[in-house]
Design a protein around this motif. Structure first.
Motif, mmCIF file in Angstrom:
data_model
loop_
_atom_site.group_PDB
_atom_site.id
_atom_site.type_symbol
_atom_site.label_atom_id
_atom_site.label_comp_id
_atom_site.label_asym_id
_atom_site.label_seq_id
_atom_site.Cartn_x
_atom_site.Cartn_y
_atom_site.Cartn_z
ATOM 1 N N ALA A 131 25.367 16.343 15.911
ATOM 2 C CA ALA A 131 26.215 15.666 14.936
ATOM 3 C C ALA A 131 25.351 14.900 13.958
ATOM 4 O O ALA A 131 24.183 14.577 14.247
ATOM 5 C CB ALA A 131 27.199 14.729 15.632
ATOM 6 N N ILE A 132 25.935 14.604 12.800
ATOM 7 C CA ILE A 132 25.218 13.903 11.747
ATOM 8 C C ILE A 132 26.151 12.916 11.060
ATOM 9 O O ILE A 132 27.330 13.221 10.825
ATOM 10 C CB ILE A 132 24.626 14.911 10.739
ATOM 11 C CG1 ILE A 132 23.712 14.225 9.734
ATOM 12 C CG2 ILE A 132 25.718 15.709 10.039
ATOM 13 C CD1 ILE A 132 22.859 15.198 8.922
ATOM 14 N N VAL A 133 25.645 11.736 10.791
ATOM 15 C CA VAL A 133 26.393 10.742 10.022
ATOM 16 C C VAL A 133 26.265 11.096 8.554
ATOM 17 O O VAL A 133 25.153 11.259 8.042
ATOM 18 C CB VAL A 133 25.881 9.323 10.308
ATOM 19 C CG1 VAL A 133 26.593 8.318 9.408
ATOM 20 C CG2 VAL A 133 26.074 8.967 11.767
ATOM 21 N N TRP A 134 27.404 11.189 7.883
ATOM 22 C CA TRP A 134 27.423 11.708 6.527
ATOM 23 C C TRP A 134 26.616 10.853 5.554
ATOM 24 O O TRP A 134 25.884 11.374 4.719
ATOM 25 C CB TRP A 134 28.864 11.827 6.060
ATOM 26 C CG TRP A 134 29.070 12.854 5.009
ATOM 27 C CD1 TRP A 134 29.463 12.644 3.731
ATOM 28 C CD2 TRP A 134 28.873 14.270 5.135
ATOM 29 N NE1 TRP A 134 29.515 13.846 3.062
ATOM 30 C CE2 TRP A 134 29.164 14.858 3.891
ATOM 31 C CE3 TRP A 134 28.458 15.092 6.185
ATOM 32 C CZ2 TRP A 134 29.078 16.228 3.676
ATOM 33 C CZ3 TRP A 134 28.363 16.452 5.964
ATOM 34 C CH2 TRP A 134 28.668 17.017 4.729
ATOM 35 N N SER A 135 26.735 9.547 5.649
ATOM 36 C CA SER A 135 26.112 8.660 4.662
ATOM 37 C C SER A 135 24.620 8.443 4.910
ATOM 38 O O SER A 135 23.831 8.396 3.966
ATOM 39 C CB SER A 135 26.820 7.314 4.652
ATOM 40 O OG SER A 135 26.743 6.720 5.938
ATOM 41 N N LYS B 80 33.250 10.524 8.002
ATOM 42 C CA LYS B 80 32.096 9.671 8.296
ATOM 43 C C LYS B 80 31.017 10.446 9.060
ATOM 44 O O LYS B 80 29.828 10.113 8.969
ATOM 45 C CB LYS B 80 32.516 8.457 9.126
ATOM 46 C CG LYS B 80 33.484 7.542 8.409
ATOM 47 C CD LYS B 80 32.846 6.932 7.165
ATOM 48 C CE LYS B 80 33.725 5.874 6.513
ATOM 49 N NZ LYS B 80 34.933 6.466 5.900
ATOM 50 N N ALA B 81 31.419 11.455 9.798
ATOM 51 C CA ALA B 81 30.449 12.242 10.560
ATOM 52 C C ALA B 81 30.958 13.670 10.715
ATOM 53 O O ALA B 81 32.164 13.924 10.694
ATOM 54 C CB ALA B 81 30.222 11.644 11.942
ATOM 55 N N MET B 82 30.010 14.584 10.844
ATOM 56 C CA MET B 82 30.346 15.979 11.147
ATOM 57 C C MET B 82 29.480 16.455 12.292
ATOM 58 O O MET B 82 28.362 15.946 12.488
ATOM 59 C CB MET B 82 30.167 16.862 9.914
ATOM 60 C CG MET B 82 31.187 16.566 8.827
ATOM 61 S SD MET B 82 31.128 17.721 7.440
ATOM 62 C CE MET B 82 31.808 19.196 8.198
ATOM 63 N N GLY B 83 30.001 17.401 13.040
ATOM 64 C CA GLY B 83 29.254 17.838 14.211
ATOM 65 C C GLY B 83 29.557 19.264 14.588
ATOM 66 O O GLY B 83 30.414 19.918 13.981
ATOM 67 N N TRP B 84 28.813 19.716 15.577
ATOM 68 C CA TRP B 84 28.999 21.046 16.132
ATOM 69 C C TRP B 84 29.199 20.938 17.641
ATOM 70 O O TRP B 84 28.489 20.186 18.320
ATOM 71 C CB TRP B 84 27.775 21.933 15.853
ATOM 72 C CG TRP B 84 27.605 22.286 14.418
ATOM 73 C CD1 TRP B 84 26.846 21.626 13.488
ATOM 74 C CD2 TRP B 84 28.209 23.385 13.730
ATOM 75 N NE1 TRP B 84 26.941 22.253 12.276
ATOM 76 C CE2 TRP B 84 27.771 23.332 12.392
ATOM 77 C CE3 TRP B 84 29.070 24.419 14.112
ATOM 78 C CZ2 TRP B 84 28.167 24.272 11.429
ATOM 79 C CZ3 TRP B 84 29.454 25.338 13.164
ATOM 80 C CH2 TRP B 84 29.005 25.274 11.849
#
Length: 123
Positions: A50-54, A32-36
């Protein structure tokens, strides 16, 4: 399970730029989300972006806002971190993370982690 592989770290002079990439594989439909995050010796891992995938919604740490940009390529299951105007204090091991629920700034809440990539900024 989700596997994450980072790339793009290295040595750069202050004021320079680097772009980190993180490719996800495995059960990517669960993300659902990816981040650093980043970590230096003796310090706790800290949230960077971070970013929300959708939806593409993004969040940033105050220390990098205006200098770093997180983006994603859904077709490639890849997230990027464009780092501009780098400072020596940005030196750290940068880790990619993925989560099945959403964005959180708490490292321990993230489900999956990459192995990390070293970023060194010289003064």
């Amino acid at each position: 399970q989700v596997q994450l592989v980072e790339s793009g770290g290295g040595l750069v002079q202050a004021g320079g730029s680097l772009r980190l990439s993180c490719a996800a594989s495995g059960r990517t439909f669960s993300i659902k989300a990816m981040g650093w995050f980043r970590q230096t010796p003796g310090k706790e891992r800290e949230f960077v972006a971070a970013i929300v995938w959708s939806t593409g919604y993004t969040a940033y740490a105050d220390s990098v806002k205006g200098r770093f940009t997180i983006s994603r390529d859904n077709a490639k299951n890849t997230v990027y971190l464009q780092m501009n105007s780098l400072k020596p204090e940005d030196t750290a091991v940068y880790y990619c993370a993925a989560d099945a629920i959403g964005i959180t700034r708490t490292p321990t809440a993230w489900d999956f982690w990459g192995q990390g990539t070293q970023v060194t900024v010289s003064s």
